[in-house]
Motif scaffolding. Structure first.
Motif, PDB file in Angstrom:
ATOM      1  N   ALA A   1      32.795  -2.124  12.058  1.00  0.00           N
ATOM      2  CA  ALA A   1      33.733  -2.528  11.038  1.00  0.00           C
ATOM      3  C   ALA A   1      32.878  -2.760   9.649  1.00  0.00           C
ATOM      4  CB  ALA A   1      34.375  -3.957  11.396  1.00  0.00           C
ATOM      5  N   ILE A   2      31.688  -3.073   9.807  1.00  0.00           N
ATOM      6  CA  ILE A   2      30.843  -3.420   8.538  1.00  0.00           C
ATOM      7  C   ILE A   2      30.475  -2.165   7.930  1.00  0.00           C
ATOM      8  CG2 ILE A   2      28.680  -4.278   7.737  1.00  0.00           C
ATOM      9  CD1 ILE A   2      28.727  -6.575   9.727  1.00  0.00           C
ATOM     10  N   ALA A   3      30.232  -1.097   8.830  1.00  0.00           N
ATOM     11  CA  ALA A   3      29.658   0.226   8.500  1.00  0.00           C
ATOM     12  C   ALA A   3      30.908   1.019   7.691  1.00  0.00           C
ATOM     13  CB  ALA A   3      29.078   0.955   9.642  1.00  0.00           C
ATOM     14  N   GLY A   4      32.236   0.613   7.830  1.00  0.00           N
ATOM     15  CA  GLY A   4      33.441   1.120   7.560  1.00  0.00           C
ATOM     16  C   GLY A   4      33.585   2.676   8.376  1.00  0.00           C
ATOM     17  N   VAL A   5      33.369   2.356   9.619  1.00  0.00           N
ATOM     18  CA  VAL A   5      33.730   3.240  10.355  1.00  0.00           C
ATOM     19  C   VAL A   5      35.233   3.483  10.342  1.00  0.00           C
ATOM     20  CG1 VAL A   5      33.799   4.416  12.798  1.00  0.00           C
ATOM     21  CG2 VAL A   5      31.820   3.315  12.097  1.00  0.00           C
ATOM     22  N   GLU A   6      35.661   4.943  10.406  1.00  0.00           N
ATOM     23  CA  GLU A   6      37.216   4.994  10.249  1.00  0.00           C
ATOM     24  C   GLU A   6      37.906   4.510  11.487  1.00  0.00           C
ATOM     25  OE1 GLU A   6      40.206   8.569   9.467  1.00  0.00           O
ATOM     26  OE2 GLU A   6      38.170   9.175   9.631  1.00  0.00           O
ATOM     27  N   ASP A   7      37.537   4.387  12.455  1.00  0.00           N
ATOM     28  CA  ASP A   7      38.242   3.938  13.775  1.00  0.00           C
ATOM     29  C   ASP A   7      37.152   2.985  14.345  1.00  0.00           C
ATOM     30  OD1 ASP A   7      39.768   3.203  15.773  1.00  0.00           O
ATOM     31  OD2 ASP A   7      39.722   5.382  16.712  1.00  0.00           O
TER      32      ASP A   7
ATOM     33  N   PHE B   1      28.787 -14.398   4.136  1.00  0.00           N
ATOM     34  CA  PHE B   1      29.705 -13.679   4.729  1.00  0.00           C
ATOM     35  C   PHE B   1      29.499 -12.176   4.520  1.00  0.00           C
ATOM     36  CE2 PHE B   1      31.549 -17.543   2.408  1.00  0.00           C
ATOM     37  CZ  PHE B   1      32.335 -18.014   3.421  1.00  0.00           C
ATOM     38  N   SER B   2      29.147 -11.587   5.710  1.00  0.00           N
ATOM     39  CA  SER B   2      28.703 -10.152   6.036  1.00  0.00           C
ATOM     40  C   SER B   2      29.821  -9.510   6.840  1.00  0.00           C
ATOM     41  CB  SER B   2      27.693 -10.331   6.898  1.00  0.00           C
ATOM     42  OG  SER B   2      26.374 -11.095   6.191  1.00  0.00           O
ATOM     43  N   PHE B   3      30.745  -8.697   6.119  1.00  0.00           N
ATOM     44  CA  PHE B   3      31.767  -7.716   6.576  1.00  0.00           C
ATOM     45  C   PHE B   3      31.628  -6.360   5.789  1.00  0.00           C
ATOM     46  CE2 PHE B   3      33.673 -10.288   3.304  1.00  0.00           C
ATOM     47  CZ  PHE B   3      34.594  -9.433   2.787  1.00  0.00           C
ATOM     48  N   GLY B   4      30.455  -5.992   5.075  1.00  0.00           N
ATOM     49  CA  GLY B   4      30.542  -4.939   4.272  1.00  0.00           C
ATOM     50  C   GLY B   4      31.072  -4.753   2.848  1.00  0.00           C
ATOM     51  N   LEU B   5      31.503  -6.062   2.370  1.00  0.00           N
ATOM     52  CA  LEU B   5      31.916  -6.089   0.975  1.00  0.00           C
ATOM     53  C   LEU B   5      30.890  -7.024   0.284  1.00  0.00           C
ATOM     54  CD1 LEU B   5      33.631  -5.162  -1.513  1.00  0.00           C
ATOM     55  CD2 LEU B   5      35.267  -6.904  -0.648  1.00  0.00           C
ATOM     56  N   ASP B   6      29.642  -6.701  -0.172  1.00  0.00           N
ATOM     57  CA  ASP B   6      28.841  -7.771  -0.650  1.00  0.00           C
ATOM     58  C   ASP B   6      29.130  -7.956  -1.975  1.00  0.00           C
ATOM     59  OD1 ASP B   6      27.386  -7.843   1.757  1.00  0.00           O
ATOM     60  OD2 ASP B   6      26.122  -6.249   1.160  1.00  0.00           O
ATOM     61  N   GLU B   7      29.409  -7.232  -2.878  1.00  0.00           N
ATOM     62  CA  GLU B   7      29.977  -7.499  -4.235  1.00  0.00           C
ATOM     63  C   GLU B   7      31.143  -6.578  -4.540  1.00  0.00           C
ATOM     64  OE1 GLU B   7      26.909  -6.151  -6.948  1.00  0.00           O
ATOM     65  OE2 GLU B   7      25.532  -7.420  -6.142  1.00  0.00           O
ATOM     66  N   LEU B   8      32.008  -7.214  -5.312  1.00  0.00           N
ATOM     67  CA  LEU B   8      33.589  -6.927  -5.611  1.00  0.00           C
ATOM     68  C   LEU B   8      33.208  -5.641  -6.742  1.00  0.00           C
ATOM     69  CD1 LEU B   8      35.646  -9.784  -6.079  1.00  0.00           C
ATOM     70  CD2 LEU B   8      35.746  -8.093  -4.147  1.00  0.00           C
TER      71      LEU B   8
END
Length: 461
Positions: A356-362, A36-43
């Motif tokens: 989206a993964i990089a957390g770009v604002e838009d 699951f790769s969407f920028g949140l590898d660990e909580l």
């Protein structure tokens, strides 16, 4: 197993039971599984509110169950509980269940997490979270939510200012499977057709497993996708008939610059405002985005000019396509013009996924550039330029580029490899592999590291 029984087992640490983890058991029994790769590898261990939104059939609920199990294994009984928004009647019911669970945390638990699946099934869910946060009930708790109704979760997030804790990032988009992961697992069997199979899967782990096992995407998958999209529209009072007509228009106008007025006229909608409303909701569902023309001199999108409308969820595009493709040979038989539209949508989906993964604002900021003589298909948030080509191409086809964009770089995604000081040609597969993410299985594949060359070229290094 009902949610109350699950939470009682989580409180006492009785987690070695298959019926407690139905989605994880099914996931782990598949012949091949994906990260699951969407920028949140660990909580994070800090308290706050995390919101994860994304389309159906991409694994959000499975990921949530995995995080729940990991939390109890790492931090002990009574450290994590779960709720399902589909089983709650309204915001007051949600508020009551959350308050009851917060009182059940083990006193010694240093990390406390509450997982709420499909929170957007509860109308005005953000009101309940806001009231609980204001009363201090959620102090010391990390609330992790998922939702498929992207409109609700995005706007609900905006209604929680100051109540999401001090986390560096709180909003995430659940992304398709990375092609690098897909390639590693399936290339031995699919060979040169691997990227075509990925296109047909849309990056959904369910569809990916099916096309690898059976050589085709089953009809039930597309029906689930259609039901989800039509259901999202119906809940806001929009017409199923007009939605299907709009989807046909988006398909026929692919790659063309189209104004909202023309989009409305071709789809039978009342006016451009109605058409814009449909597109906005499809965008919130992470299915379609409008790509506006980019003004190079002013460095801004021109939102009054005709836009291109790209599918950024290929499963949705395939589910509504007039001639649906289900197998690799279906794609190979397409005429070049139709292949071009699917390649553009594949690149649009990948650029959106990366942003989206990089957390770009838009992350929806994916534009195009055009003059009277020339056009560049994509401009991303970092002002990198991309052109997509189906047929053979070479440096002479882009002799105009250095004169128009002095000092800039153009990446041409197609069938040929070439490089000049200003233009670099790579294959579709190389582009998909160059996602900048670490390889899922280091050391197993030696020829996938195209990202460094890609990055050096586009950044001008």
């Amino acid at each position: 197993m009902d949610v109350n029984t699950r939470n009682e087992l989580l409180a006492t640490g009785q987690i070695d039971r298959d019926d407690l983890w139905p989605r994880l058991v099914e996931f782990e029994e598949r012949p091949r599984t994906f990260r699951f790769s969407f920028g949140l590898d660990e909580l994070p261990e800090e308290p706050g509110v995390i919101l994860v939104r994304g389309p159906r059939q991409y694994g959000k609920s499975t990921w949530l169950e995995l995080m729940l199990r990991n939390t109890v294994e790492d931090h002990g009984p009574g450290s994590a509980y779960i709720l399902n928004g589909d089983e709650l009647s309204d915001a007051l019911d949600l508020e009551r269940h959350i308050a009851d669970l917060v009182s059940m945390y083990a006193p010694a638990a240093l990390v406390r997490r509450l997982f709420i699946d499909e929170i957007t099934a509860v109308a005005d869910w953000e009101t309940a979270v806001k009231r609980l946060a204001d009363r201090g009930v959620l102090r010391g708790v990390l609330v992790v939510t998922t939702g498929s109704r992207a409109t609700d979760i995005r706007r609900g997030s905006e209604r929680l200012p100051g109540r999401k804790g001090r986390l560096a990032r709180t909003d995430y988009l659940f992304c398709p499977v990375a092609y690098k992961d897909f390639y590693t697992q399936f290339h031995d069997g699919l060979k040169d057709d691997t990227w075509i199979a990925y296109l047909l899967s849309g990056g959904s782990p369910v569809a990916a497993s099916d096309i690898w096992q059976f050589g085709r995407i089953p009809a039930y998958f597309f029906e689930m996708i259609r039901d989800w999209v039509i259901g999202e529209m119906a809940r806001s009072g929009r017409s199923r008939q007009f939605l299907i007509a709009l989807m046909r228009t988006l398909y026929s106008q692919a790659g063309s610059r189209t104004g909202y007025l023309k989009l409305a006229r071709e789809s039978g909608l009342a006016n451009n405002t109605v058409a814009s409303g449909y597109i906005e909701q499809l965008s919130d569902a992470l299915a379609v985005l409008p790509s506006f023309q980019w003004d190079h001199d002013k460095d801004m999108p021109l939102q009054r000019k005709p836009a291109k409308f790209h599918f950024v969820n290929l499963s949705v595009a395939l589910a509504f396509a007039p001639n649906r493709m289900v197998a690799i040979e279906d794609f190979k038989r397409l005429p070049s013009q139709e292949k071009a539209r699917w390649l553009e949508w594949l690149v649009a989906q990948e650029l959106f996924r990366r942003q989206a993964i990089a957390g770009v604002e838009d992350p929806e900021a994916i534009w195009y550039w055009a003059s009277r003589e020339h056009e560049v298909d994509f401009v991303d948030h970092g002002r990198r330029l991309y052109e997509v080509k189906v047929g053979r191409t070479g440096p002479l086809d882009f002799a105009w580029f250095p004169r128009t964009f002095p000092g800039a770089k153009l990446l041409v995604i197609g069938a040929d490899e070439f490089e000049t000081p200003h233009v670099k040609g790579i294959t579709v597969e190389q582009f998909l592999l160059a996602d900048g993410l670490p390889h899922p299985y280091p050391g197993e594949v030696d020829d996938l590291d195209v990202y460094n060359d890609f990055a050096r070229f586009t950044e001008g290094r």
